[in-house]
Design an enzyme around this catalytic site. Structure first.
Site, mmCIF file in Angstrom:
data_model
loop_
_atom_site.group_PDB
_atom_site.id
_atom_site.type_symbol
_atom_site.label_atom_id
_atom_site.label_comp_id
_atom_site.label_asym_id
_atom_site.label_seq_id
_atom_site.Cartn_x
_atom_site.Cartn_y
_atom_site.Cartn_z
ATOM 1 N NE ARG A 52 47.264 34.789 25.120
ATOM 2 C CZ ARG A 52 46.699 33.811 24.386
ATOM 3 N NH1 ARG A 52 45.941 32.901 24.953
ATOM 4 N NH2 ARG A 52 46.908 33.769 23.093
ATOM 5 C CE1 TYR A 104 42.803 50.408 45.399
ATOM 6 C CE2 TYR A 104 41.787 49.363 43.510
ATOM 7 C CZ TYR A 104 42.797 50.125 44.052
ATOM 8 O OH TYR A 104 43.798 50.599 43.250
ATOM 9 C CG ASP A 176 40.392 42.735 47.838
ATOM 10 O OD1 ASP A 176 41.514 42.439 48.305
ATOM 11 O OD2 ASP A 176 40.231 43.651 47.015
ATOM 12 C CE LYS A 201 47.798 47.994 46.118
ATOM 13 N NZ LYS A 201 46.368 47.838 46.171
#
Ligand SMILES: *Cc1c(COP(=O)(O)O)cnc(C)c1O
Length: 388
Positions: A52, A104, A176, A201
């Site tokens: 992790r 978004y 962003d 994306k």
């Protein structure tokens, strides 16, 4: 283009953050599919303790992406929203965020449904209008949250001007950068403090991975964000890290083709009798054109359109393409088409949508990297099927 020292974008995309695997010399960083690492004696380890926290495949992709954004630090996450959650957790209760009013949808939902409940405050303004940002910053704010270009109207905010204004009022700036990618726009150079990405994306680019990233230059902020990812848990797995690393290697080549194809389609669509409006920052008629010319190297691969005719005609058009697939998401090698009012933006109330200028007949294209003649022919046959 500014004079550069050090390797160019394409070279960084292919090599940064990576060295041949020390065990075998494998040129690709292996998928370190392990949860833990064996120690020689208690607390005697090689810097890798538990996955992790530490994973070599993830470190490679973080190094590569940091080099592409010109950032000192990058932490990857399991999704774009995971990256955003980490930034908001770091701000903590009592923080005030001034955000764009055209975000978004999932970001808006995260602000309103999760972090407002945890004691953060959000105010939405049209960040393309500096006066509105200035007014909002009269009340002390911690962060200004920008998207540029926005989704789906591809509005452009002057990142440099907003950063100067925010800094003079003691607020940091987050961009962003999902729609532009670092190939077209580098927000830290324009004065922003934090970048988030949905690597799902353009960065991944092949529609086969969900991921996110947060980048910055401030070592203290970077340390807090990295710890928060480990402490709250939204880490990307090694296979997803590998897929992203592989995707990044062709980012510059793919983006140029996305841009070429989009520019050629826009030119054709602008003269098409069935097209009423086109939203594309590369068009001189686009309200953000001049700023886009300054802060982006090209206009990207996203196009939004309004057709002549009814909303039903628009929906029929979206169902009539054969190469453009009807789907949410964007930025992959395949071309996608969607109808924002009934798909990606259905959660925005109709009156809010109209207030934001998002027409009921709007259509959004994510232009892929197929042969552009085939894409144009596909749209033409969809016009014929829709309008006869
Ligand atoms: C998709 C997207 C997100 C969310 O990213 P996920 O990887 O889906 O969590 C955030 N911002 C923008 C601009 C996006 O397009």
């Amino acid at each position: 283009m500014a004079e550069r020292n050090g390797p160019g974008f394409g070279t960084r995309a292919i090599h940064a953050g990576q060295e041949p695997d020390p065990t075998t010399g494998a040129i690709m960083t292996p998928i370190y599919q392990t949860s833990t690492y064996v120690q020689a004696a208690p607390a005697d380890h090689k810097g890798y303790v538990y996955a992790r926290g530490d994973n070599r495949t993830r470190e490679a992709v973080e190094g590569c992406l940091a080099a592409l954004e010109g950032a000192a630090f990058c932490t990857c996450t399991s999704s774009g929203l995971g990256a955003e959650s980490v930034v908001l957790s770091d701000l903590g209760a009592g923080a005030r965020v001034v955000a764009g009013n055209d975000l978004y949808g999932g970001t808006y939902r995260l602000f309103e449904r999760v972090f407002r409940r945890l004691g953060l405050d959000f105010q939405y303004v049209d960040t393309t209008d500096l006066g509105q940002v200035e007014d909002a910053l009269k009340t002390k704010a911690d962060l200004v949250w920008l998207e540029s270009p926005t989704n789906p109207l591809l509005r452009i905010t002057d990142i440099k001007a907003v950063s100067e204004l925010a800094h003079s009022r003691g607020a940091a700036v987050l961009v962003d950068n999902t729609f532009a990618s670092p190939y077209l726009q580098q927000p830290l150079d324009l004065g922003a403090d934090i970048i988030v990405h949905s690597t799902t994306k353009y960065l991944g680019g092949h529609s086969d991975v969900i991921g996110g990233a947060v980048l910055c230059n401030d070592p203290e902020r970077a340390d807090r964000l990295r710890k928060l990812v480990g402490w709250t848990g939204p880490v990307p797995g090694p296979v997803d890290s590998f897929l992203l690393l592989r995707g990044l290697k062709t980012l510059h080549v793919r983006m140029d083709r996305h841009c070429d194809n989009a520019e050629m389609l826009v030119k054709w669509l602008s003269e098409h009798p069935r097209v009423d409006k086109i939203y594309f920052p590369g068009l001189p008629s686009h309200p953000g054109h001049e700023i886009a010319q300054r802060q982006m190297s090209r206009s990207g691969g996203m196009i939004s359109l309004e057709l002549t005719g009814t909303v039903e005609d628009g929906k029929r058009f979206c169902s009539s393409t054969e190469i453009f697939a009807l789907a949410e998401s964007l930025g992959g090698v395949e071309s996608l088409i969607e109808h924002p009012p009934s798909m990606t933006h259905a959660s925005v109330p109709p009156e809010e949508r109209r207030k934001a200028g998002l027409a009921d007949g709007l259509i959004r294209l994510s232009v892929g990297i197929e042969d552009v003649d085939d894409l144009r022919n596909d749209l033409e046959q969809a016009f014929q099927r829709t309008f006869g």
